[in-house]
Scaffold this active site. Structure first.
Site, PDB file in Angstrom:
ATOM      1  N   LYS A  37       0.858  -1.189   0.000  1.00  0.00           N
ATOM      2  CA  LYS A  37       0.000   0.000   0.000  1.00  0.00           C
ATOM      3  C   LYS A  37       0.892   1.236   0.000  1.00  0.00           C
ATOM      4  CE  LYS A  37      -2.321   1.621   3.716  1.00  0.00           C
ATOM      5  NZ  LYS A  37      -2.083   3.084   3.745  1.00  0.00           N
ATOM      6  N   ASP A  66      -3.493   4.353  -1.684  1.00  0.00           N
ATOM      7  CA  ASP A  66      -4.417   4.768  -0.606  1.00  0.00           C
ATOM      8  C   ASP A  66      -4.366   6.287  -0.445  1.00  0.00           C
ATOM      9  OD1 ASP A  66      -5.887   4.937   1.783  1.00  0.00           O
ATOM     10  OD2 ASP A  66      -4.216   4.265   3.029  1.00  0.00           O
ATOM     11  N   LYS A  95      -7.366   8.180  -0.487  1.00  0.00           N
ATOM     12  CA  LYS A  95      -8.617   8.583   0.208  1.00  0.00           C
ATOM     13  C   LYS A  95      -9.180   9.889  -0.324  1.00  0.00           C
ATOM     14  CE  LYS A  95      -7.358   6.428   4.652  1.00  0.00           C
ATOM     15  NZ  LYS A  95      -5.901   6.197   4.538  1.00  0.00           N
ATOM     16  N   ASP A 119     -13.792  15.059  -2.341  1.00  0.00           N
ATOM     17  CA  ASP A 119     -13.923  16.415  -2.888  1.00  0.00           C
ATOM     18  C   ASP A 119     -15.246  16.466  -3.658  1.00  0.00           C
ATOM     19  OD1 ASP A 119     -13.316  19.028  -3.959  1.00  0.00           O
ATOM     20  OD2 ASP A 119     -11.187  18.565  -3.724  1.00  0.00           O
ATOM     21  N   THR A 132     -10.158   3.524  11.083  1.00  0.00           N
ATOM     22  CA  THR A 132     -10.023   2.611  12.235  1.00  0.00           C
ATOM     23  C   THR A 132      -9.432   3.312  13.463  1.00  0.00           C
ATOM     24  OG1 THR A 132      -8.091   1.777  11.040  1.00  0.00           O
ATOM     25  CG2 THR A 132     -10.011   0.368  11.089  1.00  0.00           C
ATOM     26  N   ARG A 187       2.663  -0.677  10.911  1.00  0.00           N
ATOM     27  CA  ARG A 187       3.712  -0.710  11.936  1.00  0.00           C
ATOM     28  C   ARG A 187       4.006  -2.086  12.527  1.00  0.00           C
ATOM     29  NH1 ARG A 187       0.945   4.502  14.441  1.00  0.00           N
ATOM     30  NH2 ARG A 187      -0.764   3.391  13.416  1.00  0.00           N
TER      31      ARG A 187
HETATM   32  O1  C5P Z   1       0.604   1.110  11.101  1.00  0.00           O
HETATM   33  P1  C5P Z   1      -0.813   0.643  10.938  1.00  0.00           P
HETATM   34  O2  C5P Z   1      -0.961  -0.867  10.829  1.00  0.00           O
HETATM   35  O3  C5P Z   1      -1.762   1.256  11.955  1.00  0.00           O
HETATM   36  O4  C5P Z   1      -1.215   1.218   9.500  1.00  0.00           O
HETATM   37  C1  C5P Z   1      -2.527   1.147   8.975  1.00  0.00           C
HETATM   38  C2  C5P Z   1      -2.537   1.765   7.605  1.00  0.00           C
HETATM   39  O5  C5P Z   1      -3.847   1.692   7.081  1.00  0.00           O
HETATM   40  C3  C5P Z   1      -2.115   3.228   7.556  1.00  0.00           C
HETATM   41  O6  C5P Z   1      -1.384   3.407   6.340  1.00  0.00           O
HETATM   42  C4  C5P Z   1      -3.407   4.001   7.490  1.00  0.00           C
HETATM   43  O7  C5P Z   1      -3.288   5.192   6.739  1.00  0.00           O
HETATM   44  C5  C5P Z   1      -4.320   3.002   6.767  1.00  0.00           C
HETATM   45  N1  C5P Z   1      -5.754   3.108   7.039  1.00  0.00           N
HETATM   46  C6  C5P Z   1      -6.297   2.978   8.305  1.00  0.00           C
HETATM   47  N2  C5P Z   1      -7.654   3.073   8.497  1.00  0.00           N
HETATM   48  C7  C5P Z   1      -8.465   3.271   7.458  1.00  0.00           C
HETATM   49  C8  C5P Z   1      -7.933   3.388   6.172  1.00  0.00           C
HETATM   50  C9  C5P Z   1      -6.556   3.284   5.997  1.00  0.00           C
HETATM   51  O8  C5P Z   1      -5.565   2.756   9.259  1.00  0.00           O
HETATM   52  N3  C5P Z   1      -9.777   3.282   7.622  1.00  0.00           N
END
Ligand code: C5P
Length: 230
Positions: free
Chosen positions: A31, A58, A60, A63, A118, A210
């Site tokens: 991603k 990604d 998002k 607009d 999330t 992460r």
């Molecule tokens: O590091 P972590 O596992 O929290 O990363 C989650 C990834 O998913 C990040 O790149 C974040 O921008 C993305 N994301 C998210 N929640 C969403 C959509 C995308 O955490 N609803």
């Protein structure tokens, strides 16, 4: 198909290649988010595609419909596998996105709607965004809007995946971030599950940042995700 997507939330192409070069043999689905795309531009998409990775771009989008239609037309010319927008931009915006993303030959990347991030819990949704009620009800409503607008699925928490499938059908995709190992830190995420729970709850793909990118052994962390999820 391996449906563990690594969120390459890095500041540069150099860091990204350094990270991905550790995966000898594997070509993970990756991603590209705002940080990396804003730093490196469309070239990072071309480079990662040339290296054999599938790509979820990604960005998002959110607009007015005309702007999103035109932006999606630009993204449709990049060889990405998945793109997304915010369902909160309305059904008109989502329909415009489908129009813009569809290439002259009728093909297009998978298009997903972000429902509620999330990192958003009920309290923040109620008080900051001023949407009353439960997060799950908002997610269901946005998922139905996305389906009616012609999208392929949503980004949501695994906690909502079964409910989305019940409302929108089993083929409607649930791509789920908010993934943490049982023994890892939640960070800024609020609605989290383990990879194994995500599978049980009906996620089609998990997005993991992460827990893999910050692990002392990222390749082992990725394999652990694949073992738990697949
Ligand atoms: O590091 P972590 O596992 O929290 O990363 C989650 C990834 O998913 C990040 O790149 C974040 O921008 C993305 N994301 C998210 N929640 C969403 C959509 C995308 O955490 N609803």
């Amino acid at each position: 198909m391996n449906n563990v997507i690594i969120a390459c939330d890095f500041a540069s192409a150099e860091q990204t290649y350094g990270f991905l070069d550790r995966f000898t043999g594997d070509k993970p689905f990756v991603k590209i988010g705002m940080e990396l795309f804003y730093a490196e531009g469309p070239d990072i998409v071309r480079q990662l595609k040339a290296r054999g990775h599938r790509i979820f771009l990604d960005l998002k989008l959110h607009d007015i419909p005309n702007t999103v239609r035109k932006a999606m037309a630009v993204l449709s010319r990049m060889d990405v596998d998945m793109v997304n927008l915010h369902a909160a931009g309305t059904c008109d915006m989502m329909r415009a996105a489908v129009e813009g993303l569809t290439r002259p030959d009728g093909t297009r990347p998978i298009l997903l709607a972000v429902t509620q991030l999330t990192s958003t819990d009920r309290e923040r949704m109620n008080s900051d965004i001023l949407i009353p009620g439960e997060v799950a009800d908002c997610v269901r409503h946005y998922a139905l809007c996305a389906k009616q607008s012609g999208l392929d699925g949503v980004v949501c928490s695994p906690l909502e995946a079964a409910m989305v499938k019940q409302a929108c059908g089993k083929d409607f995709l649930c791509v789920t971030p908010g993934i943490r190992f049982a023994d890892s830190d939640k960070g800024d995420q609020a609605r989290v599950t383990t990879p194994a729970m995500a599978r049980q709850m009906g996620s089609d793909c998990i997005v993991v940042g992460r827990p893999i990118t910050a692990a002392s052994d990222p390749v082992a962390a990725y394999r652990r995700c694949c073992d738990e999820f697949c």
